[in-house]
Design a protein around this motif. Structure first.
Motif, PDB file in Angstrom:
ATOM      1  N   GLY A  43       9.417  12.432  -2.615  1.00  0.00           N
ATOM      2  CA  GLY A  43       8.779  12.531  -1.600  1.00  0.00           C
ATOM      3  C   GLY A  43       7.785  13.691  -1.451  1.00  0.00           C
ATOM      4  N   GLN A  44       8.113  14.780  -2.382  1.00  0.00           N
ATOM      5  CA  GLN A  44       7.284  15.761  -2.234  1.00  0.00           C
ATOM      6  C   GLN A  44       7.319  16.462  -3.656  1.00  0.00           C
ATOM      7  N   ALA A  45       6.296  16.460  -4.365  1.00  0.00           N
ATOM      8  CA  ALA A  45       6.292  17.077  -5.812  1.00  0.00           C
ATOM      9  C   ALA A  45       5.396  18.301  -5.942  1.00  0.00           C
ATOM     10  N   ASN A  46       5.778  19.421  -6.646  1.00  0.00           N
ATOM     11  CA  ASN A  46       5.260  20.293  -7.194  1.00  0.00           C
ATOM     12  C   ASN A  46       5.959  21.198  -8.198  1.00  0.00           C
ATOM     13  N   LYS A  47       5.230  22.110  -9.057  1.00  0.00           N
ATOM     14  CA  LYS A  47       5.845  22.628 -10.149  1.00  0.00           C
ATOM     15  C   LYS A  47       6.850  23.524  -9.854  1.00  0.00           C
ATOM     16  N   ARG A  48       7.100  23.996  -8.614  1.00  0.00           N
ATOM     17  CA  ARG A  48       7.825  25.056  -8.209  1.00  0.00           C
ATOM     18  C   ARG A  48       9.210  24.493  -7.267  1.00  0.00           C
ATOM     19  N   GLY A  49       8.946  23.098  -7.021  1.00  0.00           N
ATOM     20  CA  GLY A  49      10.151  22.609  -6.399  1.00  0.00           C
ATOM     21  C   GLY A  49       9.681  21.130  -5.809  1.00  0.00           C
ATOM     22  N   GLY A  50      10.305  20.559  -4.952  1.00  0.00           N
ATOM     23  CA  GLY A  50      10.053  19.273  -4.410  1.00  0.00           C
ATOM     24  C   GLY A  50      11.155  18.736  -3.788  1.00  0.00           C
ATOM     25  N   ILE A  51      10.973  17.558  -3.302  1.00  0.00           N
ATOM     26  CA  ILE A  51      12.220  16.866  -2.555  1.00  0.00           C
ATOM     27  C   ILE A  51      12.197  15.419  -2.726  1.00  0.00           C
ATOM     28  N   LEU A  52      13.345  15.171  -2.989  1.00  0.00           N
ATOM     29  CA  LEU A  52      13.744  13.648  -3.122  1.00  0.00           C
ATOM     30  C   LEU A  52      14.296  13.167  -2.071  1.00  0.00           C
ATOM     31  N   ILE A  53      14.178  11.840  -1.783  1.00  0.00           N
ATOM     32  CA  ILE A  53      14.675  11.080  -0.479  1.00  0.00           C
ATOM     33  C   ILE A  53      15.731   9.663  -1.111  1.00  0.00           C
ATOM     34  N   CYS A  54      16.885   9.985  -0.950  1.00  0.00           N
ATOM     35  CA  CYS A  54      17.790   8.799  -1.167  1.00  0.00           C
ATOM     36  C   CYS A  54      17.627   7.780  -0.492  1.00  0.00           C
ATOM     37  N   GLU A  55      17.509   6.568  -1.539  1.00  0.00           N
ATOM     38  CA  GLU A  55      17.072   5.264  -0.667  1.00  0.00           C
ATOM     39  C   GLU A  55      18.038   4.259  -0.912  1.00  0.00           C
ATOM     40  N   GLU A  56      18.709   4.279  -2.256  1.00  0.00           N
ATOM     41  CA  GLU A  56      19.601   2.947  -2.101  1.00  0.00           C
ATOM     42  C   GLU A  56      20.779   3.431  -2.973  1.00  0.00           C
ATOM     43  N   PHE A  57      22.070   3.001  -2.663  1.00  0.00           N
ATOM     44  CA  PHE A  57      23.277   3.267  -3.506  1.00  0.00           C
ATOM     45  C   PHE A  57      23.424   2.136  -4.573  1.00  0.00           C
ATOM     46  N   VAL A  58      23.475   2.829  -5.826  1.00  0.00           N
ATOM     47  CA  VAL A  58      23.803   1.948  -6.747  1.00  0.00           C
ATOM     48  C   VAL A  58      25.333   1.708  -7.384  1.00  0.00           C
ATOM     49  N   ARG A  59      25.926   2.589  -7.246  1.00  0.00           N
ATOM     50  CA  ARG A  59      27.355   2.616  -7.763  1.00  0.00           C
ATOM     51  C   ARG A  59      28.324   3.733  -7.383  1.00  0.00           C
ATOM     52  N   PRO A  60      29.437   3.368  -7.032  1.00  0.00           N
ATOM     53  CA  PRO A  60      30.638   4.601  -6.844  1.00  0.00           C
ATOM     54  C   PRO A  60      30.737   5.433  -7.926  1.00  0.00           C
ATOM     55  N   VAL A  61      31.453   6.542  -7.791  1.00  0.00           N
ATOM     56  CA  VAL A  61      31.838   7.449  -8.862  1.00  0.00           C
ATOM     57  C   VAL A  61      32.989   6.731  -9.844  1.00  0.00           C
ATOM     58  N   LEU A  62      32.760   6.856 -11.051  1.00  0.00           N
ATOM     59  CA  LEU A  62      33.575   6.362 -11.980  1.00  0.00           C
ATOM     60  C   LEU A  62      34.459   7.694 -12.513  1.00  0.00           C
ATOM     61  N   THR A  63      35.573   8.092 -11.760  1.00  0.00           N
ATOM     62  CA  THR A  63      36.316   9.341 -12.280  1.00  0.00           C
ATOM     63  C   THR A  63      37.117   8.820 -13.470  1.00  0.00           C
ATOM     64  N   PRO A  64      37.130   9.822 -14.396  1.00  0.00           N
ATOM     65  CA  PRO A  64      37.729   9.404 -15.768  1.00  0.00           C
ATOM     66  C   PRO A  64      39.291   9.498 -15.535  1.00  0.00           C
ATOM     67  N   PRO A  65      40.031   9.230 -16.493  1.00  0.00           N
ATOM     68  CA  PRO A  65      41.426   9.266 -16.320  1.00  0.00           C
ATOM     69  C   PRO A  65      41.781  10.870 -16.547  1.00  0.00           C
ATOM     70  N   ASP A  66      43.081  11.267 -15.894  1.00  0.00           N
ATOM     71  CA  ASP A  66      43.389  12.540 -15.848  1.00  0.00           C
ATOM     72  C   ASP A  66      43.814  13.258 -17.097  1.00  0.00           C
ATOM     73  N   LEU A  67      42.722  13.373 -17.949  1.00  0.00           N
ATOM     74  CA  LEU A  67      43.019  13.835 -19.113  1.00  0.00           C
ATOM     75  C   LEU A  67      42.222  15.079 -19.536  1.00  0.00           C
ATOM     76  N   TRP A  68      42.716  16.066 -20.120  1.00  0.00           N
ATOM     77  CA  TRP A  68      42.223  17.052 -20.682  1.00  0.00           C
ATOM     78  C   TRP A  68      41.960  17.197 -21.987  1.00  0.00           C
ATOM     79  N   LEU A  69      40.751  17.852 -22.801  1.00  0.00           N
ATOM     80  CA  LEU A  69      40.588  18.121 -23.940  1.00  0.00           C
ATOM     81  C   LEU A  69      40.659  19.680 -24.225  1.00  0.00           C
ATOM     82  N   ILE A  70      41.567  20.138 -24.938  1.00  0.00           N
ATOM     83  CA  ILE A  70      41.739  21.362 -25.444  1.00  0.00           C
ATOM     84  C   ILE A  70      41.265  21.455 -26.801  1.00  0.00           C
ATOM     85  N   PHE A  71      40.410  22.490 -27.182  1.00  0.00           N
ATOM     86  CA  PHE A  71      39.906  22.699 -28.553  1.00  0.00           C
ATOM     87  C   PHE A  71      39.860  23.953 -28.921  1.00  0.00           C
TER      88      PHE A  71
END
Length: 244
Positions: A56-84
């Protein structure tokens, strides 16, 4: 409606919701990617799913985007931690990137008896996780925890979280120790990958004594730590996760 750029934002998303851009985000979209007014961008924040937004508004220091269409819900991964255990910078980056791609919900670097590095830039690794989610099409960004000592993590270990302990000591004992079959949802899990020098005997004894620990070998060859992380995540996802 499609978008060639995906962007993680820390702002609510919804129908007609304006989303302000930071200076770095604006520079990336308008200077690096050379997008202009009315360009379409895919947005996600880890909570409100993925949306297509219009510039909706563009410049090198900032800008504004306007949400228009929902595409898909959050895909939450399984309850898995990776410890390394922390390894060299480039390989640590690789582990974080692949953990995001392969569906870890939380990433925990630890310091073990044979870990060489003693500090990380947690903010840099978290930013790396964001970039990985943007690139792989994910809608969830796992937390990258700050570095902590393995013994402290184990001292407060949750009673209900099972631990896949990838023990290189299994290599000389037949190569593999498989995970038990999954007939029911497994509940919370974690995967533990050791350092390049392996676990100390004290660490190995403590881990083997934990009732939550499932000792697993990753084949007949000793794997590099970053390779082991990918192999372990694959094995767990096929057995318990959202790859089944």
């Amino acid at each position: 409606m499609s978008a060639k750029v995906r962007l993680f934002v820390e702002h609510p998303l919804g129908e007609a919701q304006p989303v302000p851009l930071s200076r770095d985000q604006a520079n990336y979209l308008f200077a690096v990617m050379r997008l202009g007014d009315d360009a379409r961008i895919a947005l996600f924040n880890g909570k409100d799913g993925e949306w297509i937004a219009r510039v909706g508004q563009a410049n090198k220091r900032g800008g504004i985007l306007i949400c228009e269409e929902f595409v898909r819900p959050v895909l939450t991964p399984p309850d898995l931690w990776l410890i390394f255990a922390l390894i060299k910078k480039a390989r640590t980056d690789f582990i974080v990137e692949k953990a995001v791609e392969m569906g870890a919900r939380r990433i925990l670097p630890v310091q073990t008896a044979f870990t060489n590095s003693e500090r990380i830039r947690q903010d840099r690794l978290q930013a790396h996780a964001v970039e990985a989610a943007e690139q792989c099409g994910g809608t969830f960004v796992p937390e990258v925890a700050d570095l902590q000592k393995l013994d402290r993590l184990l001292a407060d270990w949750p009673a209900d979280r099972r631990l896949m302990f990838c023990d290189e000591g299994q290599v000389g004992e037949g190569g593999t120790a498989p995970l038990p079959s999954a007939d029911q949802p497994p509940g919370p899990w974690a995967i533990l990958i050791g350092p390049e020098g392996g676990f100390s005997e004290t660490e190995r004894a403590r881990l083997r004594a934990m009732p939550q620990a499932q000792i697993v070998g990753l084949g007949p060859r000793i794997l590099r730590a970053d390779t082991a992380a990918v192999a372990a995540l694959t094995l767990w996802q096929i057995t318990y996760g959202d790859w089944r």
